[in-house]
Design a protein around this motif. Sequence first.
Motif, PDB file in Angstrom:
ATOM      1  N   LEU A  89     -12.919  10.331   3.226  1.00  0.00           N
ATOM      2  CA  LEU A  89     -13.399   8.968   3.437  1.00  0.00           C
ATOM      3  C   LEU A  89     -13.600   8.706   4.916  1.00  0.00           C
ATOM      4  CD1 LEU A  89     -12.096   8.756   0.541  1.00  0.00           C
ATOM      5  CD2 LEU A  89     -11.479   6.413   1.137  1.00  0.00           C
ATOM      6  N   ASP A  90     -14.638   7.907   5.242  1.00  0.00           N
ATOM      7  CA  ASP A  90     -14.784   7.466   6.617  1.00  0.00           C
ATOM      8  C   ASP A  90     -14.024   6.155   6.816  1.00  0.00           C
ATOM      9  OD1 ASP A  90     -16.366   5.373   5.631  1.00  0.00           O
ATOM     10  OD2 ASP A  90     -18.249   6.155   6.421  1.00  0.00           O
ATOM     11  N   LYS A  91     -14.071   5.608   8.003  1.00  0.00           N
ATOM     12  CA  LYS A  91     -13.278   4.421   8.326  1.00  0.00           C
ATOM     13  C   LYS A  91     -13.741   3.179   7.576  1.00  0.00           C
ATOM     14  CE  LYS A  91     -16.052   3.289  12.418  1.00  0.00           C
ATOM     15  NZ  LYS A  91     -16.006   3.066  13.892  1.00  0.00           N
ATOM     16  N   ASN A  92     -14.952   3.232   7.011  1.00  0.00           N
ATOM     17  CA  ASN A  92     -15.476   2.097   6.260  1.00  0.00           C
ATOM     18  C   ASN A  92     -15.264   2.231   4.758  1.00  0.00           C
ATOM     19  OD1 ASN A  92     -16.540   0.752   8.595  1.00  0.00           O
ATOM     20  ND2 ASN A  92     -18.224   2.230   8.602  1.00  0.00           N
ATOM     21  N   GLY A  93     -14.612   3.307   4.350  1.00  0.00           N
ATOM     22  CA  GLY A  93     -14.331   3.506   2.939  1.00  0.00           C
ATOM     23  C   GLY A  93     -15.411   4.225   2.163  1.00  0.00           C
ATOM     24  N   TYR A 255      -1.424  14.038   2.085  1.00  0.00           N
ATOM     25  CA  TYR A 255      -0.105  13.437   2.291  1.00  0.00           C
ATOM     26  C   TYR A 255      -0.251  11.932   2.409  1.00  0.00           C
ATOM     27  CZ  TYR A 255       4.273  12.021   4.452  1.00  0.00           C
ATOM     28  OH  TYR A 255       5.454  11.382   4.719  1.00  0.00           O
ATOM     29  N   PHE A 256       0.660  11.207   1.737  1.00  0.00           N
ATOM     30  CA  PHE A 256       0.692   9.761   1.899  1.00  0.00           C
ATOM     31  C   PHE A 256       2.082   9.229   1.548  1.00  0.00           C
ATOM     32  CE2 PHE A 256       0.271   5.446   0.106  1.00  0.00           C
ATOM     33  CZ  PHE A 256      -0.219   4.795   1.232  1.00  0.00           C
ATOM     34  N   ASN A 257       2.694   8.549   2.504  1.00  0.00           N
ATOM     35  CA  ASN A 257       3.909   7.778   2.273  1.00  0.00           C
ATOM     36  C   ASN A 257       5.020   8.576   1.591  1.00  0.00           C
ATOM     37  OD1 ASN A 257       5.378   5.404   2.544  1.00  0.00           O
ATOM     38  ND2 ASN A 257       4.733   4.599   0.562  1.00  0.00           N
ATOM     39  N   GLY A 258       5.281   9.775   2.107  1.00  0.00           N
ATOM     40  CA  GLY A 258       6.399  10.568   1.607  1.00  0.00           C
ATOM     41  C   GLY A 258       6.071  11.505   0.468  1.00  0.00           C
ATOM     42  N   ILE A 309      -7.201   9.409   0.109  1.00  0.00           N
ATOM     43  CA  ILE A 309      -6.588   8.132  -0.237  1.00  0.00           C
ATOM     44  C   ILE A 309      -7.102   7.076   0.727  1.00  0.00           C
ATOM     45  CG2 ILE A 309      -4.398   6.858  -0.439  1.00  0.00           C
ATOM     46  CD1 ILE A 309      -3.053   9.425  -1.275  1.00  0.00           C
ATOM     47  N   SER A 310      -7.399   5.905   0.210  1.00  0.00           N
ATOM     48  CA  SER A 310      -7.949   4.824   1.018  1.00  0.00           C
ATOM     49  C   SER A 310      -6.981   4.410   2.120  1.00  0.00           C
ATOM     50  CB  SER A 310      -8.282   3.619   0.138  1.00  0.00           C
ATOM     51  OG  SER A 310      -7.112   3.125  -0.500  1.00  0.00           O
ATOM     52  N   ALA A 311      -7.530   3.829   3.175  1.00  0.00           N
ATOM     53  CA  ALA A 311      -6.712   3.450   4.331  1.00  0.00           C
ATOM     54  C   ALA A 311      -5.634   2.431   3.968  1.00  0.00           C
ATOM     55  CB  ALA A 311      -7.617   2.897   5.438  1.00  0.00           C
ATOM     56  N   ASP A 312      -5.913   1.584   2.977  1.00  0.00           N
ATOM     57  CA  ASP A 312      -4.910   0.597   2.581  1.00  0.00           C
ATOM     58  C   ASP A 312      -3.874   1.170   1.619  1.00  0.00           C
ATOM     59  OD1 ASP A 312      -6.278   0.798   0.180  1.00  0.00           O
ATOM     60  OD2 ASP A 312      -7.093  -1.230   0.239  1.00  0.00           O
ATOM     61  N   GLY A 313      -4.034   2.438   1.257  1.00  0.00           N
ATOM     62  CA  GLY A 313      -3.050   3.098   0.405  1.00  0.00           C
ATOM     63  C   GLY A 313      -3.079   2.689  -1.046  1.00  0.00           C
ATOM     64  N   LYS A 314      -4.153   2.030  -1.491  1.00  0.00           N
ATOM     65  CA  LYS A 314      -4.184   1.511  -2.854  1.00  0.00           C
ATOM     66  C   LYS A 314      -4.971   2.379  -3.837  1.00  0.00           C
ATOM     67  CE  LYS A 314      -3.676  -3.345  -1.488  1.00  0.00           C
ATOM     68  NZ  LYS A 314      -4.269  -4.713  -1.549  1.00  0.00           N
ATOM     69  N   THR A 315      -5.852   3.242  -3.318  1.00  0.00           N
ATOM     70  CA  THR A 315      -6.741   3.982  -4.212  1.00  0.00           C
ATOM     71  C   THR A 315      -6.797   5.458  -3.837  1.00  0.00           C
ATOM     72  OG1 THR A 315      -8.122   2.002  -4.473  1.00  0.00           O
ATOM     73  CG2 THR A 315      -9.055   4.094  -5.204  1.00  0.00           C
ATOM     74  N   ARG A 327     -13.989  10.103  -8.899  1.00  0.00           N
ATOM     75  CA  ARG A 327     -13.085   9.294  -9.716  1.00  0.00           C
ATOM     76  C   ARG A 327     -12.122   8.515  -8.813  1.00  0.00           C
ATOM     77  NH1 ARG A 327     -12.719  11.842 -14.626  1.00  0.00           N
ATOM     78  NH2 ARG A 327     -12.040   9.810 -15.427  1.00  0.00           N
ATOM     79  N   THR A 328     -11.574   7.453  -9.343  1.00  0.00           N
ATOM     80  CA  THR A 328     -10.588   6.649  -8.609  1.00  0.00           C
ATOM     81  C   THR A 328      -9.325   6.513  -9.443  1.00  0.00           C
ATOM     82  OG1 THR A 328     -11.462   4.574  -9.506  1.00  0.00           O
ATOM     83  CG2 THR A 328     -12.362   5.326  -7.393  1.00  0.00           C
ATOM     84  N   VAL A 329      -8.187   6.523  -8.743  1.00  0.00           N
ATOM     85  CA  VAL A 329      -6.889   6.320  -9.380  1.00  0.00           C
ATOM     86  C   VAL A 329      -6.105   5.342  -8.527  1.00  0.00           C
ATOM     87  CG1 VAL A 329      -4.789   7.413 -10.270  1.00  0.00           C
ATOM     88  CG2 VAL A 329      -6.923   8.730 -10.164  1.00  0.00           C
ATOM     89  N   SER A 330      -5.572   4.307  -9.136  1.00  0.00           N
ATOM     90  CA  SER A 330      -4.748   3.378  -8.367  1.00  0.00           C
ATOM     91  C   SER A 330      -3.438   4.062  -8.004  1.00  0.00           C
ATOM     92  CB  SER A 330      -4.488   2.103  -9.156  1.00  0.00           C
ATOM     93  OG  SER A 330      -3.966   2.389 -10.437  1.00  0.00           O
ATOM     94  N   VAL A 331      -2.989   3.878  -6.751  1.00  0.00           N
ATOM     95  CA  VAL A 331      -1.788   4.559  -6.265  1.00  0.00           C
ATOM     96  C   VAL A 331      -0.543   3.930  -6.896  1.00  0.00           C
ATOM     97  CG1 VAL A 331      -0.395   5.115  -4.238  1.00  0.00           C
ATOM     98  CG2 VAL A 331      -2.895   5.192  -4.102  1.00  0.00           C
TER      99      VAL A 331
END
Length: 333
Positions: A89-93, A255-258, A309-315, A327-331
Amino acid sequence: MKNQQLIAPSVALSAILCILSACGGDSGKSGNVASSETIIISSSSSSSSSLMSSSTSSSSSTSSQVSDAGVTVGTLAKKAALNGDGLTLDKNGNVFVGTSKGHTIYRVTTKGEISLFATLANGSANGSDFDSKGNLFVANETSGIIHKITPDGTVTDFLTGMDGPAGMYIDEQDNLIVGMFGYATPAAKVLKITPDGTISTLASDGGLANVVGVAGDGKGRYFASNFYTGEIFEVTGGKVKQIGTSDTRVNHIKYFNGYIYTPNPLNQEIRRVDLFGNFQLIAGTKSVAGSQDGAALQATFNRPNSIDISADGKTIYILDFNTGDVRTVSVPQ
Protein backbone atom coordinates in the motif's frame (compact mmCIF):
# COMPACT_ATOMS: atom_id res chain seq x y z
CA MET A 1 -11.23 -13.48 21.29
CA LYS A 2 -12.14 -17.19 21.10
CA ASN A 3 -9.95 -19.83 22.78
CA GLN A 4 -7.72 -17.21 24.33
CA GLN A 5 -5.12 -18.86 26.58
CA LEU A 6 -3.55 -17.59 29.78
CA ILE A 7 0.24 -17.47 29.83
CA ALA A 8 1.61 -20.24 32.01
CA PRO A 9 3.87 -19.12 34.89
CA SER A 10 6.80 -20.99 33.40
CA VAL A 11 6.35 -19.16 30.09
CA ALA A 12 6.28 -15.84 31.93
CA LEU A 13 9.50 -16.81 33.70
CA SER A 14 11.00 -17.76 30.34
CA ALA A 15 10.09 -14.36 28.98
CA ILE A 16 11.82 -12.69 31.95
CA LEU A 17 14.91 -14.79 31.38
CA CYS A 18 14.72 -13.84 27.71
CA ILE A 19 14.68 -10.14 28.55
CA LEU A 20 17.57 -10.48 31.00
CA SER A 21 19.65 -12.23 28.35
CA ALA A 22 18.73 -9.70 25.61
CA CYS A 23 16.82 -12.32 23.63
CA GLY A 24 15.01 -10.90 20.62
CA GLY A 25 16.96 -7.64 20.50
CA ASP A 26 20.09 -6.55 18.75
CA SER A 27 23.02 -8.84 19.40
CA GLY A 28 25.24 -5.89 20.27
CA LYS A 29 27.69 -6.77 17.51
CA SER A 30 28.79 -4.03 15.15
CA GLY A 31 27.92 -4.28 11.49
CA ASN A 32 25.60 -6.83 9.91
CA VAL A 33 27.70 -9.96 10.10
CA ALA A 34 25.56 -13.04 9.45
CA SER A 35 25.58 -15.90 11.92
CA SER A 36 24.57 -19.55 11.60
CA GLU A 37 23.41 -19.66 15.22
CA THR A 38 19.77 -20.67 15.50
CA ILE A 39 17.85 -19.88 18.67
CA ILE A 40 14.49 -21.60 19.01
CA ILE A 41 11.79 -19.57 20.73
CA SER A 42 9.42 -21.92 22.51
CA SER A 43 5.99 -21.37 24.00
CA SER A 44 6.02 -24.66 25.86
CA SER A 45 5.29 -24.48 29.58
CA SER A 46 7.23 -27.65 30.40
CA SER A 47 10.51 -25.90 31.13
CA SER A 48 11.23 -22.44 32.45
CA SER A 49 14.73 -22.41 30.99
CA SER A 50 14.00 -23.53 27.43
CA LEU A 51 13.35 -20.16 25.82
CA MET A 52 16.84 -19.79 24.40
CA SER A 53 18.49 -22.87 22.94
CA SER A 54 21.06 -23.72 20.30
CA SER A 55 19.02 -26.75 19.28
CA THR A 56 17.79 -26.92 15.70
CA SER A 57 14.67 -28.89 16.56
CA SER A 58 11.25 -27.44 15.79
CA SER A 59 9.79 -24.95 18.23
CA SER A 60 6.80 -25.78 20.36
CA SER A 61 3.76 -23.66 19.65
CA THR A 62 0.04 -23.55 20.10
CA SER A 63 -2.67 -23.05 17.52
CA SER A 64 -6.09 -21.48 17.95
CA GLN A 65 -8.58 -19.42 16.02
CA VAL A 66 -10.04 -16.00 16.58
CA SER A 67 -13.75 -15.53 16.95
CA ASP A 68 -15.11 -14.44 13.59
CA ALA A 69 -17.60 -12.11 15.27
CA GLY A 70 -16.94 -8.77 13.62
CA VAL A 71 -14.10 -10.14 11.48
CA THR A 72 -15.21 -10.12 7.87
CA VAL A 73 -13.72 -10.82 4.45
CA GLY A 74 -14.49 -8.72 1.38
CA THR A 75 -13.22 -8.16 -2.16
CA LEU A 76 -11.81 -4.77 -3.15
CA ALA A 77 -11.09 -5.67 -6.79
CA LYS A 78 -11.44 -8.73 -9.00
CA LYS A 79 -8.77 -9.92 -11.45
CA ALA A 80 -6.40 -7.10 -10.54
CA ALA A 81 -3.30 -9.23 -11.08
CA LEU A 82 -3.59 -12.80 -12.35
CA ASN A 83 -0.73 -14.97 -11.08
CA GLY A 84 -0.22 -12.14 -8.64
CA ASP A 85 2.79 -11.97 -6.37
CA GLY A 86 3.56 -9.01 -4.15
CA LEU A 87 1.16 -6.47 -2.67
CA THR A 88 1.85 -3.19 -0.90
CA LEU A 89 0.00 0.00 0.00
CA ASP A 90 1.08 3.57 -0.60
CA LYS A 91 0.55 6.37 1.93
CA ASN A 92 -2.87 7.15 0.45
CA GLY A 93 -4.15 3.61 0.84
CA ASN A 94 -3.90 2.62 -2.83
CA VAL A 95 -2.93 -1.01 -3.38
CA PHE A 96 -0.11 -2.00 -5.75
CA VAL A 97 0.04 -5.60 -6.98
CA GLY A 98 2.56 -7.39 -9.17
CA THR A 99 2.35 -10.38 -11.49
CA SER A 100 4.83 -13.21 -11.22
CA LYS A 101 4.50 -14.15 -14.90
CA GLY A 102 3.49 -10.89 -16.59
CA HIS A 103 6.17 -8.53 -15.17
CA THR A 104 3.55 -5.82 -14.63
CA ILE A 105 2.44 -3.77 -11.62
CA TYR A 106 -1.14 -2.60 -11.24
CA ARG A 107 -2.60 0.14 -9.07
CA VAL A 108 -5.91 -0.43 -7.28
CA THR A 109 -7.56 2.64 -5.76
CA THR A 110 -9.44 2.66 -2.49
CA LYS A 111 -12.61 2.40 -4.62
CA GLY A 112 -11.36 -0.73 -6.40
CA GLU A 113 -10.47 0.93 -9.70
CA ILE A 114 -7.65 -0.90 -11.51
CA SER A 115 -5.03 0.68 -13.78
CA LEU A 116 -1.61 -0.28 -15.13
CA PHE A 117 1.12 1.46 -13.13
CA ALA A 118 4.36 0.11 -14.62
CA THR A 119 5.76 -2.63 -16.84
CA LEU A 120 9.14 -4.29 -16.37
CA ALA A 121 11.26 -5.26 -19.37
CA ASN A 122 11.16 -8.93 -18.42
CA GLY A 123 11.04 -11.35 -15.53
CA SER A 124 8.59 -11.19 -12.64
CA ALA A 125 7.17 -8.60 -10.27
CA ASN A 126 7.44 -10.11 -6.80
CA GLY A 127 7.78 -8.49 -3.37
CA SER A 128 7.53 -4.71 -3.23
CA ASP A 129 7.47 -1.76 -0.85
CA PHE A 130 7.57 2.04 -0.84
CA ASP A 131 10.33 4.24 0.53
CA SER A 132 9.68 7.52 2.34
CA LYS A 133 9.89 9.47 -0.95
CA GLY A 134 7.15 7.50 -2.65
CA ASN A 135 9.41 5.35 -4.82
CA LEU A 136 8.26 1.76 -5.27
CA PHE A 137 10.98 -0.90 -5.11
CA VAL A 138 10.15 -4.25 -6.70
CA ALA A 139 12.00 -7.55 -6.44
CA ASN A 140 12.30 -9.36 -9.77
CA GLU A 141 13.14 -12.89 -8.72
CA THR A 142 13.47 -14.53 -12.12
CA SER A 143 15.68 -11.79 -13.63
CA GLY A 144 17.75 -11.13 -10.49
CA ILE A 145 16.93 -7.42 -10.44
CA ILE A 146 15.62 -4.91 -7.94
CA HIS A 147 13.71 -2.20 -9.75
CA LYS A 148 13.04 1.36 -8.60
CA ILE A 149 9.82 2.90 -9.87
CA THR A 150 9.26 6.62 -9.34
CA PRO A 151 5.79 8.00 -8.51
CA ASP A 152 5.19 8.77 -12.20
CA GLY A 153 5.81 5.12 -13.17
CA THR A 154 9.36 5.45 -14.53
CA VAL A 155 11.23 2.16 -14.12
CA THR A 156 14.99 1.89 -13.54
CA ASP A 157 17.22 -0.99 -12.42
CA PHE A 158 18.41 -0.23 -8.91
CA LEU A 159 20.51 -3.42 -8.60
CA THR A 160 21.19 -6.27 -11.02
CA GLY A 161 22.90 -9.67 -10.97
CA MET A 162 21.20 -10.79 -7.75
CA ASP A 163 20.43 -14.39 -6.79
CA GLY A 164 16.66 -14.61 -6.66
CA PRO A 165 15.40 -11.49 -4.85
CA ALA A 166 11.84 -12.36 -3.83
CA GLY A 167 10.63 -10.49 -0.73
CA MET A 168 10.85 -6.78 0.05
CA TYR A 169 10.48 -4.64 3.16
CA ILE A 170 11.74 -1.06 3.50
CA ASP A 171 12.59 0.02 7.03
CA GLU A 172 12.36 3.35 8.83
CA GLN A 173 15.74 4.46 7.41
CA ASP A 174 14.82 3.55 3.82
CA ASN A 175 17.03 0.46 3.89
CA LEU A 176 15.77 -2.34 1.66
CA ILE A 177 15.43 -5.65 3.49
CA VAL A 178 15.35 -8.30 0.78
CA GLY A 179 14.42 -11.96 1.09
CA MET A 180 16.66 -13.94 -1.25
CA PHE A 181 15.06 -17.15 -2.50
CA GLY A 182 18.51 -18.18 -3.66
CA TYR A 183 19.58 -20.56 -6.39
CA ALA A 184 23.35 -20.61 -5.82
CA THR A 185 25.20 -22.18 -2.89
CA PRO A 186 25.00 -20.92 -0.20
CA ALA A 187 21.58 -19.80 -1.24
CA ALA A 188 18.85 -18.30 0.90
CA LYS A 189 19.65 -15.21 2.95
CA VAL A 190 18.32 -11.84 3.98
CA LEU A 191 20.11 -8.78 2.61
CA LYS A 192 20.19 -5.21 3.84
CA ILE A 193 20.65 -2.64 1.10
CA THR A 194 21.17 1.03 1.95
CA PRO A 195 19.61 3.83 -0.15
CA ASP A 196 22.94 4.28 -1.98
CA GLY A 197 22.99 0.60 -3.00
CA THR A 198 25.50 -0.75 -0.47
CA ILE A 199 24.73 -4.43 0.17
CA SER A 200 25.38 -6.37 3.37
CA THR A 201 24.12 -9.71 4.63
CA LEU A 202 21.66 -9.31 7.47
CA ALA A 203 21.27 -13.05 8.05
CA SER A 204 22.07 -16.38 6.43
CA ASP A 205 22.20 -20.07 7.32
CA GLY A 206 20.63 -20.99 10.67
CA GLY A 207 17.69 -22.69 9.01
CA LEU A 208 16.92 -20.10 6.33
CA ALA A 209 15.90 -21.76 3.07
CA ASN A 210 14.03 -20.42 0.04
CA VAL A 211 13.32 -17.13 1.79
CA VAL A 212 10.50 -15.03 0.38
CA GLY A 213 8.72 -13.24 3.21
CA VAL A 214 10.48 -10.41 5.04
CA ALA A 215 9.05 -7.85 7.45
CA GLY A 216 10.02 -5.45 10.23
CA ASP A 217 8.53 -3.77 13.28
CA GLY A 218 9.69 -0.25 12.33
CA LYS A 219 12.04 -0.21 15.34
CA GLY A 220 14.98 -2.20 14.02
CA ARG A 221 13.70 -5.78 14.34
CA TYR A 222 13.41 -7.91 11.23
CA PHE A 223 11.63 -11.15 10.38
CA ALA A 224 11.79 -13.69 7.55
CA SER A 225 10.02 -16.86 6.46
CA ASN A 226 10.88 -19.99 4.49
CA PHE A 227 8.63 -20.47 1.49
CA TYR A 228 8.35 -24.25 1.24
CA THR A 229 8.45 -25.34 4.88
CA GLY A 230 6.91 -22.33 6.61
CA GLU A 231 9.37 -21.56 9.40
CA ILE A 232 9.18 -18.02 10.77
CA PHE A 233 12.39 -16.38 12.04
CA GLU A 234 13.59 -13.22 13.68
CA VAL A 235 16.77 -12.13 11.88
CA THR A 236 17.87 -9.11 13.90
CA GLY A 237 21.53 -8.38 14.59
CA GLY A 238 22.95 -11.15 12.40
CA LYS A 239 21.32 -13.94 14.42
CA VAL A 240 18.68 -16.29 13.11
CA LYS A 241 16.10 -17.15 15.77
CA GLN A 242 13.23 -19.44 14.91
CA ILE A 243 9.89 -18.24 16.25
CA GLY A 244 7.72 -21.08 15.02
CA THR A 245 6.57 -23.01 11.98
CA SER A 246 3.28 -22.91 10.16
CA ASP A 247 3.87 -26.42 8.74
CA THR A 248 2.78 -25.24 5.31
CA ARG A 249 3.98 -22.81 2.66
CA VAL A 250 4.40 -19.17 3.59
CA ASN A 251 4.90 -16.54 0.92
CA HIS A 252 5.00 -12.83 1.89
CA ILE A 253 4.55 -11.76 5.52
CA LYS A 254 3.64 -8.62 7.46
CA TYR A 255 4.41 -7.54 11.03
CA PHE A 256 1.82 -5.55 12.94
CA ASN A 257 1.32 -4.86 16.64
CA GLY A 258 3.12 -7.90 18.05
CA TYR A 259 2.06 -10.40 15.38
CA ILE A 260 3.47 -11.67 12.10
CA TYR A 261 0.66 -12.17 9.60
CA THR A 262 1.06 -15.06 7.14
CA PRO A 263 -1.05 -15.95 4.11
CA ASN A 264 -0.85 -19.73 3.57
CA PRO A 265 -1.42 -20.44 -0.15
CA LEU A 266 -1.82 -24.21 0.12
CA ASN A 267 -4.08 -24.21 3.18
CA GLN A 268 -6.13 -21.30 1.78
CA GLU A 269 -5.92 -19.55 5.15
CA ILE A 270 -4.74 -16.30 6.72
CA ARG A 271 -3.02 -16.73 10.07
CA ARG A 272 -0.90 -14.75 12.49
CA VAL A 273 1.78 -15.78 14.96
CA ASP A 274 2.99 -13.95 18.04
CA LEU A 275 6.68 -13.75 18.90
CA PHE A 276 6.40 -16.82 21.15
CA GLY A 277 5.25 -19.03 18.28
CA ASN A 278 1.52 -19.15 19.02
CA PHE A 279 -0.52 -19.27 15.82
CA GLN A 280 -4.09 -18.06 15.32
CA LEU A 281 -6.35 -18.68 12.35
CA ILE A 282 -7.88 -15.37 11.26
CA ALA A 283 -9.76 -16.18 8.08
CA GLY A 284 -10.32 -18.87 5.51
CA THR A 285 -11.58 -22.44 5.26
CA LYS A 286 -8.76 -24.97 5.34
CA SER A 287 -7.94 -26.53 1.98
CA VAL A 288 -11.08 -25.06 0.37
CA ALA A 289 -10.33 -22.74 -2.55
CA GLY A 290 -12.82 -20.08 -3.52
CA SER A 291 -13.77 -16.43 -3.47
CA GLN A 292 -16.53 -16.36 -0.87
CA ASP A 293 -16.78 -13.19 1.20
CA GLY A 294 -18.47 -12.84 4.57
CA ALA A 295 -17.72 -14.11 8.06
CA ALA A 296 -13.99 -14.74 8.37
CA LEU A 297 -14.04 -18.44 9.21
CA GLN A 298 -16.60 -19.26 6.51
CA ALA A 299 -14.88 -17.20 3.79
CA THR A 300 -12.63 -18.80 1.18
CA PHE A 301 -9.44 -17.71 -0.57
CA ASN A 302 -7.78 -18.88 -3.77
CA ARG A 303 -4.08 -19.34 -3.06
CA PRO A 304 -3.50 -16.22 -0.93
CA ASN A 305 0.15 -15.27 -1.11
CA SER A 306 0.72 -11.54 -0.50
CA ILE A 307 -0.24 -9.20 2.31
CA ASP A 308 -0.17 -5.68 3.69
CA ILE A 309 -2.06 -3.86 6.44
CA SER A 310 -3.58 -0.39 6.30
CA ALA A 311 -1.88 2.45 8.15
CA ASP A 312 -4.74 2.67 10.64
CA GLY A 313 -4.34 -1.02 11.44
CA LYS A 314 -7.96 -1.86 10.64
CA THR A 315 -7.74 -3.73 7.34
CA ILE A 316 -5.60 -6.58 6.01
CA TYR A 317 -5.17 -6.68 2.22
CA ILE A 318 -4.59 -10.05 0.57
CA LEU A 319 -3.75 -10.98 -3.03
CA ASP A 320 -5.13 -14.29 -4.31
CA PHE A 321 -2.67 -15.77 -6.79
CA ASN A 322 -5.08 -17.88 -8.81
CA THR A 323 -7.75 -15.24 -9.39
CA GLY A 324 -5.80 -12.00 -9.04
CA ASP A 325 -8.45 -10.71 -6.63
CA VAL A 326 -7.53 -8.18 -3.93
CA ARG A 327 -9.29 -9.29 -0.76
CA THR A 328 -9.82 -7.45 2.53
CA VAL A 329 -9.97 -8.80 6.07
CA SER A 330 -10.82 -6.72 9.11
CA VAL A 331 -8.00 -6.92 11.68
CA PRO A 332 -8.98 -8.86 14.83
CA GLN A 333 -8.85 -6.67 17.95
